[in-house]
Design a protein around this motif. Structure first.
Motif, mmCIF file in Angstrom:
data_model
loop_
_atom_site.group_PDB
_atom_site.id
_atom_site.type_symbol
_atom_site.label_atom_id
_atom_site.label_comp_id
_atom_site.label_asym_id
_atom_site.label_seq_id
_atom_site.Cartn_x
_atom_site.Cartn_y
_atom_site.Cartn_z
ATOM 1 N N VAL A 1 0.855 -1.183 0.000
ATOM 2 C CA VAL A 1 0.000 0.000 0.000
ATOM 3 C C VAL A 1 0.896 1.240 0.000
ATOM 4 C CG1 VAL A 1 -1.831 1.241 1.207
ATOM 5 C CG2 VAL A 1 -1.768 -1.275 1.267
ATOM 6 N N TYR A 2 0.640 2.139 -0.951
ATOM 7 C CA TYR A 2 1.415 3.358 -1.115
ATOM 8 C C TYR A 2 0.502 4.579 -1.041
ATOM 9 C CZ TYR A 2 5.016 0.295 -3.072
ATOM 10 O OH TYR A 2 5.947 -0.697 -3.269
ATOM 11 N N ILE A 3 1.051 5.686 -0.566
ATOM 12 C CA ILE A 3 0.366 6.979 -0.596
ATOM 13 C C ILE A 3 0.305 7.442 -2.047
ATOM 14 C CG2 ILE A 3 0.536 9.418 0.055
ATOM 15 C CD1 ILE A 3 2.219 8.429 2.488
ATOM 16 N N LYS A 4 -0.818 8.022 -2.439
ATOM 17 C CA LYS A 4 -0.940 8.647 -3.763
ATOM 18 C C LYS A 4 -0.864 10.147 -3.551
ATOM 19 C CE LYS A 4 -3.529 8.489 -8.085
ATOM 20 N NZ LYS A 4 -3.009 9.729 -8.536
ATOM 21 N N ASN B 1 9.702 8.265 -7.748
ATOM 22 C CA ASN B 1 9.705 7.212 -8.759
ATOM 23 C C ASN B 1 8.454 6.351 -8.658
ATOM 24 O OD1 ASN B 1 10.612 5.599 -10.824
ATOM 25 N ND2 ASN B 1 11.921 4.363 -9.508
ATOM 26 N N LEU B 2 7.847 6.048 -9.807
ATOM 27 C CA LEU B 2 6.663 5.194 -9.867
ATOM 28 C C LEU B 2 6.889 3.937 -10.699
ATOM 29 C CD1 LEU B 2 3.892 7.890 -10.438
ATOM 30 C CD2 LEU B 2 4.613 6.862 -8.277
ATOM 31 N N SER B 3 8.110 3.710 -11.149
ATOM 32 C CA SER B 3 8.403 2.553 -12.004
ATOM 33 C C SER B 3 8.083 1.257 -11.280
ATOM 34 C CB SER B 3 9.875 2.552 -12.412
ATOM 35 O OG SER B 3 10.185 3.707 -13.157
ATOM 36 N N ASP B 4 7.451 0.327 -11.993
ATOM 37 C CA ASP B 4 7.134 -0.979 -11.414
ATOM 38 C C ASP B 4 8.387 -1.605 -10.819
ATOM 39 O OD1 ASP B 4 4.453 -0.862 -12.054
ATOM 40 O OD2 ASP B 4 4.696 -1.910 -13.951
ATOM 41 N N GLY B 5 8.273 -2.100 -9.592
ATOM 42 C CA GLY B 5 9.395 -2.733 -8.912
ATOM 43 C C GLY B 5 10.371 -1.764 -8.295
ATOM 44 N N ASN B 6 10.146 -0.480 -8.465
ATOM 45 C CA ASN B 6 11.078 0.521 -7.948
ATOM 46 C C ASN B 6 10.327 1.778 -7.497
ATOM 47 O OD1 ASN B 6 13.602 1.542 -7.293
ATOM 48 N ND2 ASN B 6 13.918 2.439 -9.314
ATOM 49 N N VAL B 7 9.185 1.593 -6.830
ATOM 50 C CA VAL B 7 8.387 2.730 -6.372
ATOM 51 C C VAL B 7 9.110 3.404 -5.207
ATOM 52 C CG1 VAL B 7 6.164 3.439 -5.405
ATOM 53 C CG2 VAL B 7 6.259 1.622 -7.116
ATOM 54 N N ASP B 8 9.096 4.726 -5.205
ATOM 55 C CA ASP B 8 9.780 5.508 -4.170
ATOM 56 C C ASP B 8 9.343 5.065 -2.771
ATOM 57 O OD1 ASP B 8 10.463 7.767 -2.377
ATOM 58 O OD2 ASP B 8 11.025 8.750 -4.247
ATOM 59 N N GLU B 9 10.309 4.727 -1.949
ATOM 60 C CA GLU B 9 10.022 4.240 -0.593
ATOM 61 C C GLU B 9 9.346 5.293 0.284
ATOM 62 O OE1 GLU B 9 10.160 1.151 0.796
ATOM 63 O OE2 GLU B 9 10.535 0.535 -1.272
ATOM 64 N N ARG B 10 9.461 6.569 -0.063
ATOM 65 C CA ARG B 10 8.788 7.613 0.726
ATOM 66 C C ARG B 10 7.274 7.482 0.637
ATOM 67 N NH1 ARG B 10 11.591 12.773 -1.841
ATOM 68 N NH2 ARG B 10 11.375 11.409 -3.647
ATOM 69 N N LEU B 11 6.782 6.777 -0.390
ATOM 70 C CA LEU B 11 5.344 6.600 -0.580
ATOM 71 C C LEU B 11 4.810 5.332 0.096
ATOM 72 C CD1 LEU B 11 5.199 7.523 -4.383
ATOM 73 C CD2 LEU B 11 4.761 9.009 -2.413
ATOM 74 N N PHE B 12 5.697 4.439 0.502
ATOM 75 C CA PHE B 12 5.286 3.143 1.053
ATOM 76 C C PHE B 12 4.664 3.302 2.438
ATOM 77 C CE2 PHE B 12 6.249 -0.740 3.496
ATOM 78 C CZ PHE B 12 5.577 -1.671 2.722
ATOM 79 N N LEU B 13 3.482 2.681 2.627
ATOM 80 C CA LEU B 13 2.825 2.673 3.932
ATOM 81 C C LEU B 13 3.029 1.339 4.643
ATOM 82 C CD1 LEU B 13 -0.576 4.438 3.157
ATOM 83 C CD2 LEU B 13 1.306 5.309 4.550
ATOM 84 N N PHE B 14 2.575 0.256 4.034
ATOM 85 C CA PHE B 14 2.675 -1.062 4.636
ATOM 86 C C PHE B 14 2.305 -2.125 3.612
ATOM 87 C CE2 PHE B 14 -1.511 0.680 5.529
ATOM 88 C CZ PHE B 14 -2.344 -0.314 5.054
ATOM 89 N N GLN B 15 2.443 -3.369 4.028
ATOM 90 C CA GLN B 15 2.083 -4.517 3.208
ATOM 91 C C GLN B 15 0.953 -5.258 3.922
ATOM 92 O OE1 GLN B 15 5.334 -6.612 0.930
ATOM 93 N NE2 GLN B 15 5.070 -7.984 2.647
ATOM 94 N N PHE C 1 -5.467 13.073 5.698
ATOM 95 C CA PHE C 1 -4.101 13.585 5.877
ATOM 96 C C PHE C 1 -3.710 14.546 4.752
ATOM 97 C CE2 PHE C 1 -2.967 9.424 8.183
ATOM 98 C CZ PHE C 1 -3.309 9.962 9.410
ATOM 99 N N GLY C 2 -4.566 14.694 3.732
ATOM 100 C CA GLY C 2 -4.293 15.622 2.645
ATOM 101 C C GLY C 2 -3.700 14.985 1.400
ATOM 102 N N TYR C 3 -3.596 13.660 1.379
ATOM 103 C CA TYR C 3 -3.087 12.983 0.185
ATOM 104 C C TYR C 3 -4.215 12.758 -0.809
ATOM 105 C CZ TYR C 3 1.034 12.204 3.021
ATOM 106 O OH TYR C 3 2.139 12.396 3.796
ATOM 107 N N GLU C 4 -3.843 12.345 -2.020
ATOM 108 C CA GLU C 4 -4.839 12.097 -3.061
ATOM 109 C C GLU C 4 -5.509 10.735 -2.892
ATOM 110 O OE1 GLU C 4 -5.246 12.720 -7.872
ATOM 111 O OE2 GLU C 4 -3.270 12.329 -7.039
ATOM 112 N N GLY C 5 -4.921 9.878 -2.092
ATOM 113 C CA GLY C 5 -5.498 8.556 -1.838
ATOM 114 C C GLY C 5 -4.406 7.543 -1.604
ATOM 115 N N VAL C 6 -4.669 6.296 -2.010
ATOM 116 C CA VAL C 6 -3.713 5.212 -1.886
ATOM 117 C C VAL C 6 -3.649 4.431 -3.196
ATOM 118 C CG1 VAL C 6 -3.892 4.938 0.613
ATOM 119 C CG2 VAL C 6 -5.389 3.611 -0.882
ATOM 120 N N VAL C 7 -2.543 3.743 -3.390
ATOM 121 C CA VAL C 7 -2.365 2.840 -4.514
ATOM 122 C C VAL C 7 -1.933 1.503 -3.930
ATOM 123 C CG1 VAL C 7 -1.040 2.333 -6.602
ATOM 124 C CG2 VAL C 7 -1.706 4.687 -6.089
#
Length: 136
Positions: free
Chosen positions: A29-32, A94-108, A127-133
């Motif tokens: 789960v990542y922050i959008k 970074n949004l590349s598959d397999g290399n998403v920026d760790e600053r966006l990572f929430l949890f698994q 929290f003011g984000y656009e959502g989750v991915v």
């Protein structure tokens, strides 16, 4: 996720809207964030998803990324104007598959329910984000 293609054949992954169903398997789960999607086309030029040129990104390292600084309006003004603006590498997510920026990572999570996904979405919007991915 859907594979999309620019006019020159460059491909990128686009998130799909959640379909109100429970998911199976292990998901990250990542922050959008609400920035400007930028990618490098086959000529190495920075362009939007519509293939339109983006500016002030020369020298920055990315192939597929969200350019974000402060908010959407600020981010837009940095890359859509030809006036020289200072865009730095720390504004590139970074949004590349397999290399998403760790600053966006929430949890698994394993087998997230629709109810859980909706709750996480509400929290991130608050929290003011656009959502989750969610990425499998």
């Amino acid at each position: 996720m859907t594979i999309k293609t620019l006019d020159d054949g460059t491909t990128y992954t686009k998130a799909n809207n959640h379909k109100d169903v429970d998911l199976k398997g292990l998901w990250k789960v990542y922050i959008k964030i609400d920035g400007i999607r930028a990618m490098r086309n086959k000529n190495g030029e920075a362009v939007s998803r519509n293939g339109k040129p983006l500016y002030n990104l020369d020298g920055l390292v990315f192939t597929d990324a969200e350019i974000y600084y402060k908010d959407w309006a600020t981010s837009t003004s940095l890359v859509r104007t030809q006036t020289p603006m200072n865009v730095t590498q720390d504004m590139v997510y970074n949004l590349s598959d397999g290399n998403v920026d760790e600053r966006l990572f929430l949890f698994q999570i394993k087998n997230p329910t629709d109810r859980f996904i909706q709750e996480i979405m509400r929290q991130q919007l608050a929290f003011g984000y656009e959502g989750v991915v969610l990425r499998k």
